[in-house]
Design a protein around this motif. Structure first.
Motif, PDB file in Angstrom:
ATOM      1  N   GLY A 109      23.149  23.469  38.854  1.00 18.34           N
ATOM      2  CA  GLY A 109      24.177  24.783  39.191  1.00 18.34           C
ATOM      3  C   GLY A 109      25.020  24.586  40.169  1.00 18.34           C
ATOM      4  N   THR A 110      24.921  23.496  41.103  1.00 19.19           N
ATOM      5  CA  THR A 110      26.025  22.962  41.786  1.00 19.19           C
ATOM      6  C   THR A 110      27.156  22.364  40.962  1.00 19.19           C
ATOM      7  N   VAL A 111      26.831  21.433  39.913  1.00 16.93           N
ATOM      8  CA  VAL A 111      27.738  20.994  38.865  1.00 16.93           C
ATOM      9  C   VAL A 111      28.718  22.049  38.392  1.00 16.93           C
ATOM     10  N   THR A 112      27.692  23.344  37.983  1.00 18.72           N
ATOM     11  CA  THR A 112      28.646  24.328  37.236  1.00 18.72           C
ATOM     12  C   THR A 112      29.557  25.134  38.234  1.00 18.72           C
ATOM     13  N   ALA A 113      29.137  25.175  39.439  1.00 14.27           N
ATOM     14  CA  ALA A 113      29.978  25.847  40.245  1.00 14.27           C
ATOM     15  C   ALA A 113      31.152  24.908  40.747  1.00 14.27           C
ATOM     16  N   HIS A 114      30.972  23.561  40.957  1.00 12.70           N
ATOM     17  CA  HIS A 114      32.007  22.784  41.091  1.00 12.70           C
ATOM     18  C   HIS A 114      33.061  22.647  39.784  1.00 12.70           C
ATOM     19  N   LEU A 115      32.497  22.480  38.783  1.00  9.12           N
ATOM     20  CA  LEU A 115      33.310  22.571  37.513  1.00  9.12           C
ATOM     21  C   LEU A 115      34.094  23.955  37.182  1.00  9.12           C
ATOM     22  N   SER A 116      33.563  24.969  37.535  1.00  9.50           N
ATOM     23  CA  SER A 116      34.199  26.218  37.608  1.00  9.50           C
ATOM     24  C   SER A 116      35.531  26.264  38.553  1.00  9.50           C
ATOM     25  N   ARG A 117      35.150  26.079  39.747  1.00 12.24           N
ATOM     26  CA  ARG A 117      36.260  26.056  40.818  1.00 12.24           C
ATOM     27  C   ARG A 117      37.206  25.099  40.345  1.00 12.24           C
ATOM     28  N   ALA A 118      36.761  23.884  40.083  1.00 12.43           N
ATOM     29  CA  ALA A 118      37.894  22.806  39.847  1.00 12.43           C
ATOM     30  C   ALA A 118      38.878  23.501  38.660  1.00 12.43           C
ATOM     31  N   VAL A 119      38.119  24.027  37.472  1.00 13.64           N
ATOM     32  CA  VAL A 119      38.863  24.302  36.576  1.00 13.64           C
ATOM     33  C   VAL A 119      39.931  25.505  36.798  1.00 13.64           C
ATOM     34  N   GLY A 120      39.334  26.339  37.676  1.00 13.11           N
ATOM     35  CA  GLY A 120      39.970  27.650  38.135  1.00 13.11           C
ATOM     36  C   GLY A 120      41.149  27.211  38.827  1.00 13.11           C
ATOM     37  N   THR A 121      41.178  26.025  39.781  1.00 11.34           N
ATOM     38  CA  THR A 121      42.392  25.650  40.309  1.00 11.34           C
ATOM     39  C   THR A 121      43.401  24.752  39.336  1.00 11.34           C
ATOM     40  N   LEU A 122      42.789  24.036  38.531  1.00 11.70           N
ATOM     41  CA  LEU A 122      43.441  23.289  37.601  1.00 11.70           C
ATOM     42  C   LEU A 122      44.257  24.421  36.744  1.00 11.70           C
ATOM     43  N   ARG A 123      43.819  25.212  36.537  1.00 11.48           N
ATOM     44  CA  ARG A 123      44.551  26.464  35.616  1.00 11.48           C
ATOM     45  C   ARG A 123      45.622  27.118  36.574  1.00 11.48           C
ATOM     46  N   GLY A 124      45.224  27.371  37.568  1.00 10.92           N
ATOM     47  CA  GLY A 124      46.291  28.156  38.492  1.00 10.92           C
ATOM     48  C   GLY A 124      47.458  27.213  38.671  1.00 10.92           C
ATOM     49  N   HIS A 125      47.385  25.967  38.647  1.00  8.71           N
ATOM     50  CA  HIS A 125      48.576  25.016  38.996  1.00  8.71           C
ATOM     51  C   HIS A 125      49.197  24.561  37.707  1.00  8.71           C
ATOM     52  N   LEU A 126      48.502  24.493  36.769  1.00  8.40           N
ATOM     53  CA  LEU A 126      49.162  23.943  35.329  1.00  8.40           C
ATOM     54  C   LEU A 126      49.524  24.907  34.339  1.00  8.40           C
ATOM     55  N   VAL A 127      48.643  26.054  34.250  1.00  3.02           N
ATOM     56  CA  VAL A 127      48.832  26.743  33.393  1.00  3.02           C
ATOM     57  C   VAL A 127      50.003  27.960  33.749  1.00  3.02           C
ATOM     58  N   THR A 128      51.131  28.053  33.002  1.00  8.55           N
ATOM     59  CA  THR A 128      52.033  29.223  33.296  1.00  8.55           C
ATOM     60  C   THR A 128      52.129  30.089  32.059  1.00  8.55           C
ATOM     61  N   VAL A 129      52.113  31.186  32.195  1.00 12.02           N
ATOM     62  CA  VAL A 129      52.421  32.436  31.366  1.00 12.02           C
ATOM     63  C   VAL A 129      53.753  32.973  31.476  1.00 12.02           C
ATOM     64  N   ASP A 130      54.239  32.921  30.240  1.00 10.54           N
ATOM     65  CA  ASP A 130      55.667  33.791  30.216  1.00 10.54           C
ATOM     66  C   ASP A 130      55.269  35.057  29.810  1.00 10.54           C
ATOM     67  N   HIS A 131      55.652  35.886  30.974  1.00 12.74           N
ATOM     68  CA  HIS A 131      55.505  37.466  30.812  1.00 12.74           C
ATOM     69  C   HIS A 131      56.734  38.144  30.138  1.00 12.74           C
ATOM     70  N   PRO A 132      56.817  38.834  29.114  1.00 11.03           N
ATOM     71  CA  PRO A 132      57.927  39.421  28.714  1.00 11.03           C
ATOM     72  C   PRO A 132      58.302  40.563  29.829  1.00 11.03           C
ATOM     73  N   GLU A 133      59.459  40.582  29.831  1.00  9.66           N
ATOM     74  CA  GLU A 133      60.129  41.523  30.768  1.00  9.66           C
ATOM     75  C   GLU A 133      60.106  42.846  30.620  1.00  9.66           C
ATOM     76  N   VAL A 134      59.606  43.600  31.474  1.00  8.09           N
ATOM     77  CA  VAL A 134      59.384  45.164  31.305  1.00  8.09           C
ATOM     78  C   VAL A 134      60.769  45.815  30.989  1.00  8.09           C
TER      79      VAL A 134
END
Length: 169
Positions: A142-167
């Motif tokens: 469960g600790t592995v799963t928790a660390h993986l989830s937090r790490a992926v969330g951090t990576l996603r937050g820093h590396l994934v950019t989403v282009d939002h169409p302007e309103v």
């Protein structure tokens, strides 16, 4: 027979182990030194390592443990100018080093806590399952799963950019 078997293990496992350790430590030269030391120890203990359920994980774990040992010895040393020297390769120049890892990814991985980097190294780079990762790191699944989830969330937050169409466009 022992030598040929180990040579094949080294040939097939060196690069993936290096990438995993590099992801965990963020420094190419240090990762190469740690992996070389870990493979030397694997050769010395080959009958035991060969019987391990995940020999590559054994090498990566040994490399990471070696880093801790080196760090413990080094923390007692004093740099000549009174500051810790910057690690080689800390300028972010990882793109052309042959590791195959994106420099932006390495930069974000270096910012993760140590345990999250280790989980990413074993689960993502070595493609180990949760149970084997937990056993290798000496923590609960469960600790592995928790660390993986937090790490992926951090990576996603820093590396994934989403282009939002302007309103209103």
């Amino acid at each position: 027979m022992k030598q040929l078997e180990f040579e094949e293990f080294y040939r097939c496992g060196r690069d993936v182990c290096l990438r995993a350790v590099l992801a965990a430590v963020g420094d190419r030269q240090l990762a190469e030194d740690l992996v070389a030391e870990a493979f030397a120890r694997a050769w010395a203990a080959w009958p035991r390592v060969r019987g391990h359920p995940a020999p590559r994980a054994w090498v990566v774990r040994t490399a990471l443990n070696t880093r801790v040992s080196w760090w413990r010895r080094r923390r007692h040393e004093v740099a000549l100018d009174g500051r810790d020297a910057e690690a080689p390769g800390s300028d972010g120049s990882y793109g052309s080093d042959g590791s195959g890892l994106d420099p932006a990814l390495l930069a974000v991985l270096r910012q993760l806590p140590r345990r999250q980097r280790e989980v990413i190294a074993l689960r993502v780079f070595l493609d180990l399952d949760t149970a084997t990762t937990a056993k290798t790191l000496g923590i609960a699944p469960g600790t592995v799963t928790a660390h993986l989830s937090r790490a992926v969330g951090t990576l996603r937050g820093h590396l994934v950019t989403v282009d939002h169409p302007e309103v209103g466009s």
